[in-house]
Enzyme design. Sequence first.
Site, PDB file in Angstrom:
ATOM      1  N   CYS A  91       0.816  -1.230   0.000  1.00 53.84           N
ATOM      2  CA  CYS A  91       0.000   0.000   0.000  1.00 53.84           C
ATOM      3  C   CYS A  91       0.844   1.272   0.000  1.00 53.84           C
ATOM      4  CB  CYS A  91      -0.943   0.000   1.196  1.00 53.84           C
ATOM      5  SG  CYS A  91      -2.069  -1.401   1.214  1.00 53.84           S
ATOM      6  N   HIS A 100      -3.244   7.483   1.877  1.00 50.46           N
ATOM      7  CA  HIS A 100      -3.628   6.144   1.437  1.00 50.46           C
ATOM      8  C   HIS A 100      -4.995   5.833   2.035  1.00 50.46           C
ATOM      9  CE1 HIS A 100      -3.867   1.963   0.735  1.00 50.46           C
ATOM     10  NE2 HIS A 100      -3.621   1.615   1.984  1.00 50.46           N
ATOM     11  N   ASN A 145      -9.886   0.104  -0.278  1.00 52.29           N
ATOM     12  CA  ASN A 145      -8.422   0.184  -0.253  1.00 52.29           C
ATOM     13  C   ASN A 145      -7.885  -0.405  -1.557  1.00 52.29           C
ATOM     14  OD1 ASN A 145      -5.681  -0.162   0.168  1.00 52.29           O
ATOM     15  ND2 ASN A 145      -5.883  -0.992   2.229  1.00 52.29           N
TER      16      ASN A 145
HETATM   17  N1  ACO Z   1     -18.038  -8.083   9.200  1.00 56.36           N
HETATM   18  C1  ACO Z   1     -18.447  -8.358  10.439  1.00 56.36           C
HETATM   19  N2  ACO Z   1     -17.593  -8.660  11.430  1.00 56.36           N
HETATM   20  C2  ACO Z   1     -16.288  -8.667  11.141  1.00 56.36           C
HETATM   21  C3  ACO Z   1     -15.794  -8.394   9.868  1.00 56.36           C
HETATM   22  C4  ACO Z   1     -16.736  -8.104   8.873  1.00 56.36           C
HETATM   23  N3  ACO Z   1     -16.375  -7.790   7.592  1.00 56.36           N
HETATM   24  N4  ACO Z   1     -14.442  -8.469   9.898  1.00 56.36           N
HETATM   25  C5  ACO Z   1     -14.103  -8.788  11.140  1.00 56.36           C
HETATM   26  N5  ACO Z   1     -15.214  -8.928  11.904  1.00 56.36           N
HETATM   27  C6  ACO Z   1     -15.308  -9.276  13.307  1.00 56.36           C
HETATM   28  C7  ACO Z   1     -14.135 -10.084  13.801  1.00 56.36           C
HETATM   29  O1  ACO Z   1     -14.289 -11.444  13.463  1.00 56.36           O
HETATM   30  C8  ACO Z   1     -14.237  -9.850  15.284  1.00 56.36           C
HETATM   31  O2  ACO Z   1     -15.212 -10.698  15.800  1.00 56.36           O
HETATM   32  P1  ACO Z   1     -15.025 -11.413  17.244  1.00 56.36           P
HETATM   33  O3  ACO Z   1     -14.942 -10.259  18.214  1.00 56.36           O
HETATM   34  O4  ACO Z   1     -16.239 -12.239  17.364  1.00 56.36           O
HETATM   35  O5  ACO Z   1     -13.750 -12.192  17.129  1.00 56.36           O
HETATM   36  C9  ACO Z   1     -14.749  -8.420  15.393  1.00 56.36           C
HETATM   37  O6  ACO Z   1     -15.287  -8.109  14.102  1.00 56.36           O
HETATM   38  C10 ACO Z   1     -13.666  -7.416  15.757  1.00 56.36           C
HETATM   39  O7  ACO Z   1     -12.514  -7.660  14.934  1.00 56.36           O
HETATM   40  P2  ACO Z   1     -11.321  -6.656  14.862  1.00 56.36           P
HETATM   41  O8  ACO Z   1     -10.361  -7.152  13.821  1.00 56.36           O
HETATM   42  O9  ACO Z   1     -10.768  -6.409  16.232  1.00 56.36           O
HETATM   43  O10 ACO Z   1     -12.106  -5.363  14.341  1.00 56.36           O
HETATM   44  P3  ACO Z   1     -11.573  -3.912  14.078  1.00 56.36           P
HETATM   45  O11 ACO Z   1     -12.430  -2.935  14.737  1.00 56.36           O
HETATM   46  O12 ACO Z   1     -10.096  -3.825  14.290  1.00 56.36           O
HETATM   47  O13 ACO Z   1     -11.846  -3.748  12.519  1.00 56.36           O
HETATM   48  C11 ACO Z   1     -10.569  -3.838  10.483  1.00 56.36           C
HETATM   49  C12 ACO Z   1     -11.274  -4.619  11.585  1.00 56.36           C
HETATM   50  C13 ACO Z   1     -11.612  -3.052   9.719  1.00 56.36           C
HETATM   51  C14 ACO Z   1      -9.876  -4.818   9.544  1.00 56.36           C
HETATM   52  C15 ACO Z   1      -9.560  -2.888  11.119  1.00 56.36           C
HETATM   53  O14 ACO Z   1      -8.737  -3.561  12.029  1.00 56.36           O
HETATM   54  C16 ACO Z   1      -8.677  -2.232  10.115  1.00 56.36           C
HETATM   55  O15 ACO Z   1      -9.117  -1.489   9.271  1.00 56.36           O
HETATM   56  N6  ACO Z   1      -7.360  -2.445  10.231  1.00 56.36           N
HETATM   57  C17 ACO Z   1      -6.416  -1.821   9.350  1.00 56.36           C
HETATM   58  C18 ACO Z   1      -6.039  -2.827   8.397  1.00 56.36           C
HETATM   59  C19 ACO Z   1      -5.927  -2.299   7.027  1.00 56.36           C
HETATM   60  O16 ACO Z   1      -6.517  -1.316   6.633  1.00 56.36           O
HETATM   61  N7  ACO Z   1      -5.157  -3.006   6.246  1.00 56.36           N
HETATM   62  C20 ACO Z   1      -4.989  -2.697   4.890  1.00 56.36           C
HETATM   63  C21 ACO Z   1      -3.563  -2.668   4.480  1.00 56.36           C
HETATM   64  S1  ACO Z   1      -2.604  -1.736   5.555  1.00 56.36           S
HETATM   65  C22 ACO Z   1      -3.129  -0.254   5.314  1.00 56.36           C
HETATM   66  O17 ACO Z   1      -3.561  -0.015   4.249  1.00 56.36           O
HETATM   67  C23 ACO Z   1      -3.047   0.715   6.395  1.00 56.36           C
END
Ligand code: ACO
Length: 322
Positions: free
Chosen positions: A113, A249, A279
């Site tokens: 990214c 980004h 993204n």
């Molecule tokens: N729909 C519903 N529930 C979901 C989904 C979904 N699409 N995805 C995850 N969950 C659930 C998980 O299973 C978890 O459930 P549990 O509590 O029963 O285990 C719950 O949601 C919480 O999961 P977390 O991963 O802690 O949720 P978070 O609030 O962190 O959100 C997300 C997840 C959106 C991926 C977030 O962590 C994020 O955006 N991280 C940055 C990662 C990113 O953007 N990466 C891209 C490349 S790097 C970059 O570009 C910066």
Amino acid sequence: MSLKTVILGVGAYLPARVLTNTELSQRVDTSDAWIIERTGIRERRIAGETERTSDLAIAAARQALERAGRDGKDIDLIIVATTTPDLTFPATAARVQAALRAQGAAFDLQAVCSGFIFALTTADNFLARGQAKRALVIGAETFSRILDWDDRGTCVLFGDGAGAVVVEAQSEAEANGRGVLSTFIRTDGRMHDLLYTDGGPSQTGTVGKVRMVGNAVFRQAVEHISGAMLEACARADTPIDAVDWFVPHQANQRILDGVARKLGISTEKVISTVALHGNTSAASVPLALEAAISDGRIKQGDLVLMEALGGGLTWGAALARL
Ligand code: ACO
């Protein structure tokens, strides 16, 4: 004589197919409301079955060239930032070069990214040393091809697209204040297993699918992105308050908001396309830049700070006067 890397034109390309959150919720256990609340994403574009990353890159590059008033033969360096090349080799950039009838060198760059910021930094160094006169810096991805469509934690986040900029080496007098003012890039390989594919040519002989420890990446993102932005400003001896537009980004609206809060930036100055593009990895910064130029917000002469963080982990920022 000191040379400046001046941005002459910006182009973009998005595939026609729109994939909505509601469609995704029919495939994995998720909902439109969850995706919007946690990420800000409403829809993303998906490349057609026969559309390759090079096709997206070429379309974006052609638009950037047209807007720059240049032709492919004027280009003597092409860098394609991508994690989803057409083939393992040759570089996607080679196909782009052939299609545009460009000259000089063409290669791919892999920083996930952060790819566009790394590629712009690389081109800036080539141009500053007189090793190229005019470059195409492209971020292009068909990330949909490496997603696990059964993993709700990743498949809802990403989309396909391409963005491109034409940059030209100009003397300080000619540039008249325009150009790339500073860049800053970093990698911390100790965090390589927070965001990766579970396959590759050497390790498994396959392409692999995206795997991510989302919440850990999230925590790293706000801290390192903020630090990179401040460092890029410091290197140009420019206070962050002087920046007209922030072009981040587009990973997650919560990351954009978290960085703005941390640095005391008005969210009105932060370009966000995450709702419509998701993204798009290396493509997201030039896609957002193009969107804000096209809708009249970013104008020639504005001071723009671009930034990204991605797998590696990699991160960086680039400050430029358009
Ligand atoms: N729909 C519903 N529930 C979901 C989904 C979904 N699409 N995805 C995850 N969950 C659930 C998980 O299973 C978890 O459930 P549990 O509590 O029963 O285990 C719950 O949601 C919480 O999961 P977390 O991963 O802690 O949720 P978070 O609030 O962190 O959100 C997300 C997840 C959106 C991926 C977030 O962590 C994020 O955006 N991280 C940055 C990662 C990113 O953007 N990466 C891209 C490349 S790097 C970059 O570009 C910066």
